[in-house]
Design a protein around this motif. Structure first.
Motif, PDB file in Angstrom:
ATOM      1  N   LEU A 138       9.263   5.827  11.287  1.00  0.00           N
ATOM      2  CA  LEU A 138      10.171   6.314  10.247  1.00  0.00           C
ATOM      3  C   LEU A 138      11.543   5.637  10.261  1.00  0.00           C
ATOM      4  O   LEU A 138      12.036   5.215   9.203  1.00  0.00           O
ATOM      5  CB  LEU A 138      10.320   7.835  10.360  1.00  0.00           C
ATOM      6  CG  LEU A 138       9.119   8.658   9.871  1.00  0.00           C
ATOM      7  CD1 LEU A 138       9.347  10.138  10.134  1.00  0.00           C
ATOM      8  CD2 LEU A 138       8.852   8.418   8.389  1.00  0.00           C
ATOM      9  N   PRO A 139      12.213   5.501  11.425  1.00  0.00           N
ATOM     10  CA  PRO A 139      13.527   4.839  11.399  1.00  0.00           C
ATOM     11  C   PRO A 139      13.464   3.390  10.916  1.00  0.00           C
ATOM     12  O   PRO A 139      14.431   2.889  10.330  1.00  0.00           O
ATOM     13  CB  PRO A 139      13.981   4.917  12.864  1.00  0.00           C
ATOM     14  CG  PRO A 139      13.220   6.056  13.451  1.00  0.00           C
ATOM     15  CD  PRO A 139      11.893   6.021  12.757  1.00  0.00           C
ATOM     16  N   LYS A 140      12.342   2.718  11.140  1.00  0.00           N
ATOM     17  CA  LYS A 140      12.205   1.329  10.719  1.00  0.00           C
ATOM     18  C   LYS A 140      11.959   1.207   9.223  1.00  0.00           C
ATOM     19  O   LYS A 140      12.083   0.116   8.656  1.00  0.00           O
ATOM     20  CB  LYS A 140      11.064   0.659  11.486  1.00  0.00           C
ATOM     21  CG  LYS A 140      11.289   0.641  13.004  1.00  0.00           C
ATOM     22  CD  LYS A 140      10.150  -0.029  13.734  1.00  0.00           C
ATOM     23  CE  LYS A 140      10.402  -0.027  15.240  1.00  0.00           C
ATOM     24  NZ  LYS A 140       9.338  -0.712  15.991  1.00  0.00           N
TER      25      LYS A 140
ATOM     26  N   GLY B 295      14.992  -7.602   0.690  1.00  0.00           N
ATOM     27  CA  GLY B 295      14.829  -8.600   1.746  1.00  0.00           C
ATOM     28  C   GLY B 295      14.304  -7.985   3.030  1.00  0.00           C
ATOM     29  O   GLY B 295      13.481  -8.595   3.729  1.00  0.00           O
ATOM     30  N   LYS B 296      14.763  -6.766   3.324  1.00  0.00           N
ATOM     31  CA  LYS B 296      14.292  -6.090   4.541  1.00  0.00           C
ATOM     32  C   LYS B 296      12.812  -5.743   4.431  1.00  0.00           C
ATOM     33  O   LYS B 296      12.047  -5.904   5.394  1.00  0.00           O
ATOM     34  CB  LYS B 296      15.121  -4.821   4.783  1.00  0.00           C
ATOM     35  CG  LYS B 296      14.802  -4.118   6.090  1.00  0.00           C
ATOM     36  CD  LYS B 296      15.139  -4.963   7.293  1.00  0.00           C
ATOM     37  CE  LYS B 296      14.928  -4.190   8.589  1.00  0.00           C
ATOM     38  NZ  LYS B 296      15.196  -5.001   9.784  1.00  0.00           N
TER      39      LYS B 296
ATOM     40  N   LEU C 260       5.933  -5.167   4.309  1.00  0.00           N
ATOM     41  CA  LEU C 260       5.375  -3.908   3.834  1.00  0.00           C
ATOM     42  C   LEU C 260       5.731  -3.701   2.370  1.00  0.00           C
ATOM     43  O   LEU C 260       6.748  -4.218   1.891  1.00  0.00           O
ATOM     44  CB  LEU C 260       5.929  -2.726   4.654  1.00  0.00           C
ATOM     45  CG  LEU C 260       5.549  -2.664   6.125  1.00  0.00           C
ATOM     46  CD1 LEU C 260       6.340  -1.547   6.812  1.00  0.00           C
ATOM     47  CD2 LEU C 260       4.057  -2.416   6.297  1.00  0.00           C
ATOM     48  N   PRO C 261       4.909  -2.926   1.627  1.00  0.00           N
ATOM     49  CA  PRO C 261       5.265  -2.584   0.249  1.00  0.00           C
ATOM     50  C   PRO C 261       6.568  -1.787   0.225  1.00  0.00           C
ATOM     51  O   PRO C 261       6.751  -0.852   1.015  1.00  0.00           O
ATOM     52  CB  PRO C 261       4.082  -1.732  -0.236  1.00  0.00           C
ATOM     53  CG  PRO C 261       2.966  -2.043   0.706  1.00  0.00           C
ATOM     54  CD  PRO C 261       3.600  -2.363   2.015  1.00  0.00           C
TER      55      PRO C 261
END
Length: 333
Positions: free
Chosen positions: A243-245, A270-271, A277-278
């Motif tokens: 979750l934090p990522k 960009g992240k 990931l979508p």
């Protein structure tokens, strides 16, 4: 504890270890000159003109005769406390036995019989210790160095208990070096603790590999939830790790109750590309994520701060992004 303190602690332990050995640790740390001491008495001097008092001989301690003093004395007294059997593996407990030291291990996994698993763990332990071992009709027989540098023989036995869904591992010291009760107990406990530590390390390694393996997550649109193909503990650990990522700030979490309060701040395009990931395009607000225990599966539901379930579209987006993330082992390193 900082690195400097750790280094100093290790140095202190090294100095102490270098200044002692099993023989000196077994003896008192003072001299034994008292054993040669003699009781010296002189007659009571009576001044002239006075009579000697009468003495009561009732409390006079007689001199010991040969053979009266029993047991060991002086250097022969072993001052080491008995070695305790430690339940190093979760779900184990020491057992009372007159034939040796033992530990009860309880069934934790359903994919393999516990007795078979412990047999494999014993074989791995013997090989890791480079000990000679053989399998007997009663269990196992191995050598070891549990007391000082003396080589000893040990017999191992697995005692299953179907009612308790448990298997006991018992070890019994053999040979002349283990005739004294205290030495025998110390040797058995040391070997059993060494096995427990080896087994715990193997279980930890297995769990680490399992925790890093992919988890399948699917959307149950009818029930308005996500489903994982793993149990509660693994699903919870994977969820709070990821979750934090993914742009969620964890504000409160209660594993026993299965919920995590989060605030979604979002990530830049960009992240998301860097993560591979979508992109999760949902409102940036507070949410509550609820994890449910379904046995070999787990459920995940999402609601807003008022505990109202989110729309099907938001849940679908979460399923798409979270589903890909649950499959990625590189994101949980």
């Amino acid at each position: 504890m900082n690195s400097k303190k750790i280094v100093l602690s290790l140095l202190a332990m090294s100095v102490l270890a270098g200044c002692s050995n099993p023989e000196t640790r077994a003896q008192a740390n003072r001299g034994f000159d008292y054993q040669d001491a003699k009781l010296r008495t002189t007659p009571l001097l009576i001044p002239a003109g006075l009579e000697a008092p009468e003495f009561n001989s009732e409390y006079v301690i007689p001199a010991p005769t040969q053979g009266v003093i029993g047991g060991v004395t002086g250097k022969a007294v072993d001052v080491r406390p008995p070695t305790q059997v430690l339940p190093l593996v979760r779900g184990t407990e020491a057992m009372d036995s007159d034939i040796g030291s033992g530990l009860w291990f309880y069934q934790q996994r359903l994919d393999q019989p516990l007795e078979q698993e412990l047999s494999q763990a014993l074989a791995a332990f013997f090989k890791g210790q480079k000990a000679e071992f053989s399998q007997t009709a009663q269990g196992w027989r191995s050598d070891g160095r549990a007391i000082g540098n003396e080589q000893q023989q040990f017999s191992w036995q697995l005692v299953p208990d179907a009612v308790r869904r448990a298997v006991a591992v018992q070890v019994s010291a053999e040979g002349a070096d283990a005739q004294l009760t205290q030495d025998r107990q110390r040797a058995e406990a040391a070997m059993l603790n060494a096995f427990s530590l080896s087994y715990q390390r193997a279980l930890t390694k297995q769990q680490d590999l399992l925790d890093r393996s992919p988890i399948q997550l699917t959307l149950d649109q009818v029930e308005g939830r996500l489903l994982t193909d793993e149990g509660y503990d693994r699903s919870w650990k994977r969820l709070v790790t990821l979750l934090p990522k993914l742009g969620f700030d964890l504000t409160n979490r209660q594993q026993a109750l299965g919920y995590v309060d989060v605030e979604f701040d979002g990530l830049s395009k960009g992240k998301w590309r860097d993560l591979g990931l979508p992109a999760l395009d949902i409102p940036e607000q507070q949410y509550r994520i609820q994890l449910g225990d379904l046995g070999e599966q787990s459920s995940i539901t999402l609601s807003d701060k008022s505990k109202v379930p989110v729309s099907a579209d938001i849940l679908s987006q979460l399923a798409r992004t979270l589903g890909d993330a649950f499959q990625r082992t590189d994101l949980i390193r």
